[in-house]
Design a protein around this motif. Sequence first.
Motif, short mmCIF file in Angstrom:
data_model
loop_
_atom_site.label_atom_id
_atom_site.label_comp_id
_atom_site.label_asym_id
_atom_site.label_seq_id
_atom_site.Cartn_x
_atom_site.Cartn_y
_atom_site.Cartn_z
N PRO A 32 0.50 -1.05 0.37
CA PRO A 32 0.22 0.02 -0.06
C PRO A 32 0.90 1.11 -0.21
N VAL A 33 2.25 1.48 0.63
CA VAL A 33 3.45 2.43 0.48
C VAL A 33 3.39 2.87 -0.46
N LEU A 34 3.97 1.59 -1.49
CA LEU A 34 4.54 1.97 -2.76
C LEU A 34 3.76 2.23 -3.56
N ARG A 35 2.33 1.80 -3.87
CA ARG A 35 1.29 2.24 -4.54
C ARG A 35 0.72 3.51 -4.24
N ARG A 36 0.48 4.06 -3.32
CA ARG A 36 0.19 5.69 -2.89
C ARG A 36 1.52 6.41 -3.26
N PHE A 37 2.95 6.31 -3.01
CA PHE A 37 3.86 6.61 -3.52
C PHE A 37 4.15 6.95 -5.17
N CYS A 38 3.87 5.58 -5.41
CA CYS A 38 3.79 6.14 -6.66
C CYS A 38 2.74 6.36 -7.50
N GLY A 39 1.25 6.42 -6.81
CA GLY A 39 0.05 7.06 -7.36
C GLY A 39 0.64 8.81 -7.45
N ARG A 40 1.07 8.97 -6.17
CA ARG A 40 1.35 10.68 -6.84
C ARG A 40 2.72 10.52 -7.63
N ALA A 41 4.05 10.36 -7.22
CA ALA A 41 5.09 10.50 -7.87
C ALA A 41 4.14 10.69 -9.51
N LEU A 42 3.14 10.08 -10.56
CA LEU A 42 3.42 9.91 -11.46
C LEU A 42 1.88 10.03 -12.31
N ALA A 43 1.94 11.36 -13.26
CA ALA A 43 0.46 12.05 -13.30
C ALA A 43 -1.38 10.21 -13.56
N ALA A 46 -2.49 4.37 -13.48
CA ALA A 46 -1.71 3.00 -14.79
C ALA A 46 -0.67 3.07 -14.47
N ASP A 47 -0.27 4.15 -14.52
CA ASP A 47 1.73 4.32 -14.68
C ASP A 47 2.14 4.01 -13.02
N GLY A 48 1.27 4.72 -13.01
CA GLY A 48 1.73 4.81 -10.92
C GLY A 48 1.03 3.03 -10.17
N GLU A 49 0.33 2.67 -11.56
CA GLU A 49 0.37 1.08 -10.41
C GLU A 49 1.60 0.37 -11.55
N ASP A 50 2.13 0.85 -12.36
CA ASP A 50 2.74 -0.63 -12.82
C ASP A 50 3.98 -0.12 -12.26
N ALA A 51 3.93 1.37 -11.59
CA ALA A 51 5.75 1.39 -11.43
C ALA A 51 5.92 0.81 -9.82
N ALA A 52 4.30 1.11 -9.10
CA ALA A 52 4.32 0.00 -7.72
C ALA A 52 4.62 -0.92 -7.89
N GLN A 53 4.12 -2.16 -9.09
CA GLN A 53 4.32 -3.07 -8.96
C GLN A 53 5.96 -3.42 -9.53
N GLU A 54 5.95 -2.98 -10.44
CA GLU A 54 8.15 -3.42 -10.43
C GLU A 54 8.65 -2.84 -9.56
N TRP A 82 13.42 5.34 -8.50
CA TRP A 82 13.81 4.65 -9.86
C TRP A 82 12.89 4.02 -10.13
N GLU A 83 11.64 3.25 -10.06
CA GLU A 83 10.73 2.94 -10.91
C GLU A 83 10.08 3.85 -11.54
N CYS A 84 9.73 4.95 -11.03
CA CYS A 84 8.52 6.14 -11.51
C CYS A 84 9.43 7.02 -12.50
N GLU A 130 1.99 22.67 -22.24
CA GLU A 130 1.29 23.83 -21.48
C GLU A 130 -0.35 22.80 -20.05
N LEU A 131 -0.23 21.51 -21.29
CA LEU A 131 -1.49 20.85 -20.39
C LEU A 131 -1.16 20.15 -19.15
N ASP A 132 -1.60 19.70 -18.01
CA ASP A 132 -1.50 19.10 -17.65
C ASP A 132 -1.26 17.67 -17.67
N PRO A 133 0.55 17.19 -16.73
CA PRO A 133 0.51 15.66 -17.54
C PRO A 133 -0.17 14.65 -17.88
#
Lengths: 181, 184
Positions: A32-43, A46-54, A82-84, A130-133
């Motif tokens: 849960p910690v890694l999911r939250r961390f990656c979710g916040r670090a990536l826009a 899906a990318d956050g989930e992938d990064a947390a899994q890796e 690093w994964e993010c 200029e757009l949101d990521p």
Amino acid sequence: MAANRAEVNALMARLADGDRSAVGPVFDLLWPVLRRFCGRALASDADGEDAAQEAIVKLFARAASFDPGRDGLAWALAIATWECRSIRRRAGRRRESALEAVAELAADGDTEAALAARELAAAAREALAELDPRDAATVMAALSEDPAARPAAVAPATFRKRLERALARLRNVWRSRHGAI
Amino acid sequence: MARSDDSVRRRAARAYERGRVTAAAGLFAPIALLLVCVPLVTGSGPLWSAAGGVLALAGAAAAWRGGLAGRAARAGLLAGLAPLVAPIAVGAFGHRCSDCGLPASLPLCFAVCVAAGTTAGAILGLVAGREGRRALFAATAVGFAGASGALGCVFAGASGLLGMGIGLALGGAAPLLAAARTSR
């Protein structure tokens, strides 16, 4: 978190020593910690989930070499960071290749067309910046020919809706910069 | 892309086992090379070399499994490097172990085996002193150190093995006794 930190350190030390019974508790504490961390670090979610899994898979793969003198949580977050960064770099490369494809369209034509295409690509790049990521990633995923660029976790209807909103915002940005569309 | 938590948990558990195998192989590959090559270089024969291969596999398996056995195997095989490379050390004095014959060169070979065994024993005694289950750790580690050291000291025949055994006992006794006294 302080109590968790001590618990994580103790469990990581057990894991490093080969205690298989620590696999479940370490996963339950860190996932849960890694999911939250990656979710916040990536826009993108899906990318956050992938990064947390890796990150969690790499953490377990390297657990045998974990030094019990180190902080387990900081170690886990370093792997997640690093994964993010890797996922961000990959997304950046996808964006670049999509924009290069626009420039290549003019490569077969005359010099004037090539120049116009390059200017158009540069203007598109600026407008996208200029757009949101998340919006920019949606537009780039839609432009990309690679189906893997589209977030698989997002339903097609949701993706279309997101794209519609992202394009509307892109149109506004374009209008404000260039006056017409 | 998004997997369920159970699937991620299974992937993590598999990665853990893979990681342990890789770590054990990385640690034991150079030791295995020595365990297999030293008996061949010193002329002890392919049977001893094969025994070295089996010992390396046993050490790697213990390291993969982990726990006390893994720690003891690692410590034992690392400490056992001293008597294992003893013939090469003797070679540095200009003596050829493969030509080792009675009686002139034997005292040198015997002395080197005792010294190497003492070094290994002292290292194991110190490491075992930090363990909770000291006796079990020491017994396992001495087993691995003795077996790997024997592959080197066998160049001097039975006297080499005896010398290494005496050295292991001498070197390990003092730190173990000291650790036992402080824990009382």
